[in-house]
Design a protein around this motif. Structure first.
Motif, PDB file in Angstrom:
ATOM      1  N   THR A  38      -8.995   9.452 -20.390  1.00  0.00           N
ATOM      2  CA  THR A  38      -8.635   8.130 -19.879  1.00  0.00           C
ATOM      3  C   THR A  38      -9.729   7.145 -20.223  1.00  0.00           C
ATOM      4  OG1 THR A  38      -9.512   8.995 -17.856  1.00  0.00           O
ATOM      5  CG2 THR A  38      -7.157   8.628 -17.964  1.00  0.00           C
ATOM      6  N   TRP A  39      -9.371   5.904 -20.014  1.00  0.00           N
ATOM      7  CA  TRP A  39     -10.309   4.808 -20.218  1.00  0.00           C
ATOM      8  C   TRP A  39     -10.938   4.850 -21.611  1.00  0.00           C
ATOM      9  CZ3 TRP A  39     -11.630   6.435 -14.787  1.00  0.00           C
ATOM     10  CH2 TRP A  39     -10.827   5.734 -13.905  1.00  0.00           C
ATOM     11  N   PHE A  86     -14.138  11.361  -0.762  1.00  0.00           N
ATOM     12  CA  PHE A  86     -15.404  11.627  -1.451  1.00  0.00           C
ATOM     13  C   PHE A  86     -15.917  13.032  -1.236  1.00  0.00           C
ATOM     14  CE2 PHE A  86     -15.864   6.936  -0.932  1.00  0.00           C
ATOM     15  CZ  PHE A  86     -15.788   6.638  -2.273  1.00  0.00           C
ATOM     16  N   ALA A  93       2.073   2.078  -4.389  1.00  0.00           N
ATOM     17  CA  ALA A  93       0.668   2.438  -4.446  1.00  0.00           C
ATOM     18  C   ALA A  93       0.170   2.529  -5.875  1.00  0.00           C
ATOM     19  CB  ALA A  93       0.472   3.783  -3.781  1.00  0.00           C
ATOM     20  N   ALA A  94      -1.118   2.402  -6.034  1.00  0.00           N
ATOM     21  CA  ALA A  94      -1.718   2.498  -7.360  1.00  0.00           C
ATOM     22  C   ALA A  94      -2.850   3.501  -7.313  1.00  0.00           C
ATOM     23  CB  ALA A  94      -2.226   1.135  -7.791  1.00  0.00           C
ATOM     24  N   PRO A  95      -2.535   4.782  -7.487  1.00  0.00           N
ATOM     25  CA  PRO A  95      -3.562   5.810  -7.380  1.00  0.00           C
ATOM     26  C   PRO A  95      -4.680   5.616  -8.394  1.00  0.00           C
ATOM     27  CG  PRO A  95      -1.396   6.798  -7.581  1.00  0.00           C
ATOM     28  CD  PRO A  95      -1.218   5.340  -7.756  1.00  0.00           C
ATOM     29  N   ARG A  96      -4.327   5.108  -9.546  1.00  0.00           N
ATOM     30  CA  ARG A  96      -5.369   4.895 -10.555  1.00  0.00           C
ATOM     31  C   ARG A  96      -6.407   3.933 -10.043  1.00  0.00           C
ATOM     32  NH1 ARG A  96      -3.562   6.238 -16.246  1.00  0.00           N
ATOM     33  NH2 ARG A  96      -5.548   5.465 -16.911  1.00  0.00           N
ATOM     34  N   ALA A 149     -12.920   3.911  -6.264  1.00  0.00           N
ATOM     35  CA  ALA A 149     -13.776   4.921  -5.642  1.00  0.00           C
ATOM     36  C   ALA A 149     -14.922   5.285  -6.569  1.00  0.00           C
ATOM     37  CB  ALA A 149     -12.956   6.148  -5.308  1.00  0.00           C
ATOM     38  N   LEU A 150     -14.608   5.354  -7.854  1.00  0.00           N
ATOM     39  CA  LEU A 150     -15.658   5.740  -8.781  1.00  0.00           C
ATOM     40  C   LEU A 150     -16.542   4.563  -9.166  1.00  0.00           C
ATOM     41  CD1 LEU A 150     -13.714   8.200 -11.048  1.00  0.00           C
ATOM     42  CD2 LEU A 150     -15.574   8.718  -9.518  1.00  0.00           C
ATOM     43  N   ASN A 166     -17.490   2.449  -7.124  1.00  0.00           N
ATOM     44  CA  ASN A 166     -18.351   2.250  -5.979  1.00  0.00           C
ATOM     45  C   ASN A 166     -19.706   2.903  -6.242  1.00  0.00           C
ATOM     46  OD1 ASN A 166     -19.404   2.001  -3.525  1.00  0.00           O
ATOM     47  ND2 ASN A 166     -17.621   2.777  -2.437  1.00  0.00           N
ATOM     48  N   LEU A 202      -9.290  15.974 -11.967  1.00  0.00           N
ATOM     49  CA  LEU A 202      -8.790  14.612 -11.841  1.00  0.00           C
ATOM     50  C   LEU A 202      -8.133  14.122 -13.113  1.00  0.00           C
ATOM     51  CD1 LEU A 202     -11.762  13.001  -9.948  1.00  0.00           C
ATOM     52  CD2 LEU A 202      -9.506  13.462  -9.051  1.00  0.00           C
ATOM     53  N   GLY A 203      -8.225  14.907 -14.148  1.00  0.00           N
ATOM     54  CA  GLY A 203      -7.545  14.534 -15.372  1.00  0.00           C
ATOM     55  C   GLY A 203      -8.313  13.585 -16.245  1.00  0.00           C
ATOM     56  N   PHE A 204      -9.607  13.524 -16.086  1.00  0.00           N
ATOM     57  CA  PHE A 204     -10.376  12.656 -16.965  1.00  0.00           C
ATOM     58  C   PHE A 204     -10.740  13.365 -18.270  1.00  0.00           C
ATOM     59  CE2 PHE A 204     -11.970  10.491 -12.942  1.00  0.00           C
ATOM     60  CZ  PHE A 204     -10.912   9.625 -12.981  1.00  0.00           C
ATOM     61  N   ASP A 230      -4.117  14.509  -7.001  1.00  0.00           N
ATOM     62  CA  ASP A 230      -5.454  14.163  -7.455  1.00  0.00           C
ATOM     63  C   ASP A 230      -5.491  13.650  -8.882  1.00  0.00           C
ATOM     64  OD1 ASP A 230      -7.357  14.690  -5.371  1.00  0.00           O
ATOM     65  OD2 ASP A 230      -6.583  16.722  -5.432  1.00  0.00           O
ATOM     66  N   HIS A 231      -4.646  14.230  -9.697  1.00  0.00           N
ATOM     67  CA  HIS A 231      -4.718  13.885 -11.113  1.00  0.00           C
ATOM     68  C   HIS A 231      -4.395  12.408 -11.295  1.00  0.00           C
ATOM     69  CE1 HIS A 231      -4.040  13.990 -15.404  1.00  0.00           C
ATOM     70  NE2 HIS A 231      -4.588  15.185 -15.415  1.00  0.00           N
ATOM     71  N   ILE A 232      -5.129  11.833 -12.228  1.00  0.00           N
ATOM     72  CA  ILE A 232      -5.004  10.383 -12.385  1.00  0.00           C
ATOM     73  C   ILE A 232      -3.627   9.986 -12.887  1.00  0.00           C
ATOM     74  CG2 ILE A 232      -6.008  10.437 -14.706  1.00  0.00           C
ATOM     75  CD1 ILE A 232      -7.361   7.752 -13.812  1.00  0.00           C
ATOM     76  N   GLU A 287       0.813  -1.198   0.000  1.00  0.00           N
ATOM     77  CA  GLU A 287       0.000   0.000   0.000  1.00  0.00           C
ATOM     78  C   GLU A 287       0.857   1.263   0.000  1.00  0.00           C
ATOM     79  OE1 GLU A 287      -2.956   1.289   3.301  1.00  0.00           O
ATOM     80  OE2 GLU A 287      -3.400  -0.748   2.655  1.00  0.00           O
ATOM     81  N   ALA A 323      -7.103   3.262  -7.016  1.00  0.00           N
ATOM     82  CA  ALA A 323      -7.874   3.881  -5.940  1.00  0.00           C
ATOM     83  C   ALA A 323      -8.998   4.724  -6.510  1.00  0.00           C
ATOM     84  CB  ALA A 323      -6.958   4.734  -5.079  1.00  0.00           C
ATOM     85  N   LEU A 324      -8.658   5.510  -7.512  1.00  0.00           N
ATOM     86  CA  LEU A 324      -9.681   6.337  -8.150  1.00  0.00           C
ATOM     87  C   LEU A 324     -10.752   5.472  -8.779  1.00  0.00           C
ATOM     88  CD1 LEU A 324      -8.016   9.253 -10.097  1.00  0.00           C
ATOM     89  CD2 LEU A 324      -9.598   9.345  -8.209  1.00  0.00           C
ATOM     90  N   TYR A 380      -3.376  10.134  -1.780  1.00  0.00           N
ATOM     91  CA  TYR A 380      -4.071  10.057  -3.054  1.00  0.00           C
ATOM     92  C   TYR A 380      -5.456   9.479  -2.829  1.00  0.00           C
ATOM     93  CZ  TYR A 380      -2.865   5.095  -2.941  1.00  0.00           C
ATOM     94  OH  TYR A 380      -2.736   3.798  -2.575  1.00  0.00           O
TER      95      TYR A 380
END
Lengths: 673, 421
Positions: free
Chosen positions: A669-670, B295, A596-599, A605-606, A608, A652-654, B269-271, A592, A601-602, B158
């Motif tokens: 992304t994605w 959140f 870590a893998a922030p992606r 989280a999303l 969810n 968030l950079g999407f 925050d940025h992916i 952890e 985690a995001l 993060y």
């Protein structure tokens, strides 16, 4: 004071001086709910870490020693030629070759800093005060490079006789036009000064430096320098090499071939390159593992999974020993932080006092340990009651158990090494090439139950004599050097095996001749076909049954003996009672925090649904009431929330605004473009 | 026959044709027609050529028509030519049809920042309880963070949701008694220099300037190394913001954080934020990663006018423009108006460099606003001092003048000016 402002982005807070914290360290382990002697935990942790750090420094020094010695002698050589102005030197001067050391350090760039630091320290002590360390990021042009170089050299000149006013010099070197000529002038001035100084003073200040010390320029990361800068520098300095005893050191991460691909022949021919190879990072890691983990010097141990995670990070991410050590440090901190009983993870000498001073709550903690519960269940009922109720009795037992654990480690390590010696000589390495792999296997489960072990033993039963004798001799050495009393018998036994092998050698020679002669005679005697066939069959039969020659018998015996050692000493640690005290085995923490893998985690989280509802409830509400909001007027709040959602997505950079069309965004992304 | 041929068409081509082109049918027809005429060998050849390269195959087929039944061939050739045209037409522009319903057409006006903020405040926060609980969980990590910071690690947070409040809570509950620096990375005006400045000026009480950022960094590092009693906690909200994500900025911050007495705790925050760091920087930062998904909405982080949908170009710029111009002479205002009008006329020209000085002078003279080159220059200097205009030199050395305000504000401004006059 608030930290929101439309005009400022930085806020400094300074507490009033009297409020400033006096002692910081003691607070940190405190403020936790679970019982435990937090101060002691912290102190133990720190002591252990400092000890380990010292050990690590020692290891580092030992490993670099060879390299440093070589480098030093190289510098001496290149230097003496300059000083003596021998014929060879004049030849060189004509051809303008700069002595250059190419230092191949490996891909783990992050570890290089340490190596360079020790190199420059040692060189500064023993060879020359004039050392400049250059990094590619500071040297974008030849001008910056010269500036940096001269700055460093002239500062170190100050260090030599530090009486001079620092500011004065600093300003002046800014003013000096940074050119090679000014460097030459400076060098001449400095050397003249030191030689004109009273000899007594010079002896004290730089006794170990030579009369005219060479200037060593180290290029830390040679590959990242722009070729033009390097070329220019080399060409220019080669013009001045007869006035300036310059020596270059290139730090190379990839392969020495890079010099030739970076520099054209006309430039590389100006260098007289000598190659130096540092120890590979894998060997470095092996040494570290060997000295930190496979020793009883440190009470703290890593569990199998944790070790695996650390090694995986090393092998698949960075090859950096520094990071491995960082992970190890984190393990220690985590262990002492999360395990109240970690105060017992100390040197054996302290165990007694610490066990005796355990509080009642700590005793309860001991009783809660799963391994201890298993132990209790194995006891007779009176004993069980005593263990669960009487603290004093518990303490006695705990002490004994800890001693057992220590003894287990003492025995474990030499046997592990022996097994490694045996298996690492086998073809295809069924139990791994490195001892750490074997260590992991042994920690994981009972190693003798694995298929790999089975096949390893089978292969070991086919070893030839010289190999086997070799292995045995190494094992004897290991056991003798481990100095554990329990192994005295083992050593005896192994030595006995060795002498038996020796005897065999003599006996075998006789026997073989015997057998061959007799069988030959037999064959010669009978001539008719039936009998020949029969005798051949007999011979074959006898060979099959008599396959076990004396040597083979002995070999079986040896392998079985080692197998016996393995079975009795290499039991996995988590079968031992109280192993939780010294073993850290929470790999998730490491993964952890280090990897870590922030992606992800995001993503989770999303993913969810809970969050979907929150973030995109606008969609829901809009879908709910199309008739209610039939007018074109969009509800203000929904509008505002939509705006917020868009800005958050951007943050968030999407998405990003696309320049081509108004009001359009591009998905990033994605599956975006 | 038909089928086997279709299958030899390069997959990529088929796919590309399939999507926008309704002529997939004719494509296979064409293929089939080819194979009908050619004998086995030829077919094979075409086959291979086709599969290797699409256009040569076609031209080959077209250029070697067999002598028999020319009429049908011609017919087919026509068809094929049409097809080729269709093909290139379909691929000539990558234009995808998009709706032209822009936000401008919404009846709703674009909200400005303040109303947006007010509206959002009114909006209920969903799942408030759960989020609160989550935050409390994160809060229990504070003492651990302090410990790890003190042991030489730095901490990066993060996960989804604003971590600003969490860090603020950390700051107010744990850091009250120590020197600390808070950096709002999301602040649009933030620079590394301003961070370093606040360290040298406010923390180290140093007066004076530095020649370069590296010098300043060196000074800071030296001071912290010399004086072991100095300690500094640095909190950076959004280490990955637009302004700080550059390579040089990150390098400097990384070096700063590698000092043993500077403790850095930052949020990203940025992916793609982790891509900022290479191995060297990572080892300087010495991160411990913590997932702190909160959140909570990014209220502060998105509050600076950078959103797509919020009314752009703050009223701030407009009012300051008006304010400054009111205090100028009538002629000066006229000069500015001229420039503004010219700029608006050229607003559709994306490569508009600005108004060249000579042209501008000519126009001003014609409008009787200035009488000499010098007076105009003096006037322009005044504008420049108030940051109303910007000058830049073109490739040909000519000086160009620009008003660094976006078009809508400028339009508003001109309307207001007209009202005034």
């Amino acid at each position: 004071m608030s930290t929101c402002s439309v005009s400022k982005g930085c806020f400094v807070f300074k507490p009033s001086p009297k409020k400033r914290r006096v002692s910081q360290k003691t607070v940190h382990f405190g403020e936790r709910k679970d019982s435990g002697d937090t101060d002691l935990q912290f102190v133990t942790c720190q002591a252990l870490w400092n000890q380990i750090k010292q050990e690590l420094e020692q290891i580092q020094e030992d490993l670099n020693k060879q390299l440093l010695d070589n480098l030093e002698s190289f510098l001496r050589r290149s230097h003496s030629e300059f000083q003596a102005k021998t014929t060879e030197w004049t030849y060189r001067m004509k051809s303008r070759e700069i002595p250059t050391a190419a230092l191949v350090l490996g891909v783990n760039v992050t570890d290089h800093d340490l190596t360079f630091r020790s190199i420059s320290e040692v060189l500064q002590q023993n060879v020359t005060p004039y050392i400049a360390l250059l990094e590619a990021k500071d040297c974008t042009g030849i001008k910056n490079l010269m500036q940096k170089l001269m700055g460093q050299l002239m500062n170190c000149y100050i260090d030599v006789d530090s009486l001079e006013d620092e500011d004065n010099v600093q300003v002046s070197h800014n003013r000096i036009r940074c050119s090679m000529t000014s460097l030459v002038n400076w060098y001449e001035g400095v050397t003249k000064k030191t030689s004109s100084e009273t000899p007594s003073k010079k002896r004290t200040s730089s006794s170990r430096h030579w009369l005219s010390s060479p200037i060593v320029v180290i290029f830390k990361d040679m590959e990242s320098f722009t070729t033009k800068v390097l070329q220019d520098f080399i060409v220019i300095s080669s013009q001045h090499i007869h006035q300036l005893p310059l020596v270059l050191i290139f730090g190379i991460a990839t392969s020495p071939m890079i010099i030739h691909s970076l520099l054209p022949h006309s430039v590389s021919s100006l260098l007289c390159i000598e190659l130096f190879q540092s120890l590979s990072c894998k060997e470095h890691l092996s040494t570290v593992v060997d000295k930190l983990l496979l020793t009883t010097q440190f009470p703290f141990k890593l569990g199998e999974k944790v070790l695996q995670v650390l090694i995986n990070i090393f092998l698949y991410h960075d090859f950096s020993v520094q990071n491995f050590i960082k992970g190890f440090q984190l393990c220690i901190v985590e262990h002492f932080y999360s395990q109240p009983l970690s105060i017992l993870c100390c040197q054996m000498a302290d165990v007694k006092t610490r066990v005796n001073s355990l509080s009642h709550e700590q005793c309860e903690n001991v009783r809660r340990l799963p391994s201890f519960r298993r132990y209790v269940e194995g006891q007779v009922s009176e004993n069980q009651i005593a263990l669960l109720t009487a603290d004093n009795y518990l303490k006695e037992v705990v002490q004994k158990l800890l001693e057992d654990l220590h003894v287990y480690h003492e025995n474990y390590i030499p046997v592990l090494r022996c097994l490694h010696v045996l298996t690492s000589s086998l073809p295809k390495y069924p139990l791994g090439k490195q001892i750490r792999e074997l260590h992991c296997m042994c920690l994981e489960d009972q190693v003798w139950e694995t298929e790999e072990y089975e096949s390893a033993l089978q292969l070991a039963r086919m070893l030839n004599k010289s190999d086997l004798v070799n292995v045995l001799q190494q094992c004897v050495e290991i056991f003798v050097s481990s100095a554990v009393k329990e192994f005295d018998q083992t050593v005896e036994k192994l030595k006995e095996f060795l002498t038996q092998f020796q005897k065999l050698e003599v006996a075998e020679a006789f026997q073989e001749r015997d057998v061959s002669v007799s069988s030959q005679k037999e064959l010669q005697k009978k001539t008719d076909l039936y009998h020949l066939q029969k005798s051949l069959l007999e011979l074959k039969e006898s060979r099959r049954s008599k396959k076990l020659t004396k040597f083979e018998m002995l070999r079986f015996e040896v392998v079985d003996y080692i197998d016996g050692l393995v079975r009795s000493y290499l039991a996995p640690a988590d079968h031992k009672t109280l192993h939780e005290v010294v073993y850290f085995n929470t790999p998730s923490v490491l993964r952890e925090h280090l990897n870590a893998a922030p992606r992800i985690a995001l993503h989770t989280a999303l993913n969810n649904p809970h969050c979907y509802l929150k973030a995109f409830s606008t969609v829901v509400t809009a879908a709910e009431g199309p008739d209610a909001a039939s007018s074109d007027q969009v509800d203000d709040i929904i509008h505002a929330r939509f705006i917020r959602a868009v800005s958050e997505l951007e943050l968030l950079g999407f998405i990003k605004p696309s320049k081509q069309k108004t009001d359009h965004v591009a998905r990033l992304t994605w599956g975006g473009c | 026959k038909k089928k086997e041929f279709v299958s030899t068409t390069p997959y990529r081509l088929r796919k590309r044709l399939a999507a926008p082109n309704p002529y997939l049918e004719s494509e296979s027809e064409y293929s089939a027609s080819c194979s009908e005429e050619e004998d086995e060998e030829d077919q094979k050849e075409v086959n291979t050529v086709l599969s290797s390269r699409k256009t040569p195959g076609k031209t080959k087929a077209a250029s070697t028509p067999p002598p028999k039944n020319t009429l049908t061939k011609k017919n087919k050739e026509d068809k094929m030519n049409k097809l080729v045209e269709e093909y290139f037409e379909a691929h000539s522009s990558s234009k995808v049809l998009t709706s032209d319903r822009t936000l401008q057409k919404l009846q709703k006006r674009r909200l400005n920042q303040q109303t947006l903020h007010d509206l959002l405040k009114k909006a209920p926060l969903a799942y408030a309880d759960e989020i609160k609980e989550l935050n409390q969980q994160h809060g229990s990590l504070f003492s651990k963070w302090m410990l790890q910071l003190n042991l030489g690690f730095n901490i990066v947070l993060y996960g989804l949701g604003s971590k600003r409040d969490l860090l603020e809570k950390f700051r107010t509950s744990v850091l009250q008694d120590s020197v600390h620096l808070v950096v709002n990375g999301y602040f649009p005006g933030i620079t590394v220099r301003s961070i370093l400045n606040s360290i040298t000026e406010d923390v180290l009480d140093h007066i004076g300037t530095f020649r370069s950022l590296l010098d300043q960094l060196e000074f800071i590092m030296k001071r912290f190394k010399e004086d072991s009693s100095l300690e500094l906690y640095v909190l950076i909200h959004n280490l990955d913001s637009q302004m700080l994500r550059g390579e040089r900025s990150q390098q400097i911050l990384a070096q700063l954080s590698s000092l043993p007495s500077i403790y850095l705790i930052a949020s990203i925050d940025h992916i793609n934020a982790p891509l900022m760091w290479d191995q060297a920087k990572l080892s300087l930062y010495n991160w411990l990663w913590y997932e702190t998904t909160t959140f909570s909405p990014y209220v502060e982080e998105t509050s600076y006018e950078n959103s797509l949908l919020v009314q752009q170009s703050g009223s701030l710029a407009l009012s300051s423009l008006m304010h400054v111009l009111r205090s100028l002479t009538l002629n000066a205002r006229g000069i500015f108006r001229l420039l503004a009008q010219y700029q608006l006329e050229n607003k559709d020209n994306s490569s508009y460099p600005g108004l060249s000085f000579q042209d501008f002078y000519q126009q001003c003279r014609e409008a009787f606003l200035v009488n000499s080159d010098l007076t105009l220059r003096a006037q322009l200097t005044e504008f420049r001092d108030h940051k109303l205009i910007r000058t830049k030199r073109g490739a040909d050395g000519v000086e160009y003048l620009l008003i660094p305000v976006d078009d809508s504000t400028l339009t508003d401004f001109l309307e207001k000016e007209d009202e005034d006059v």
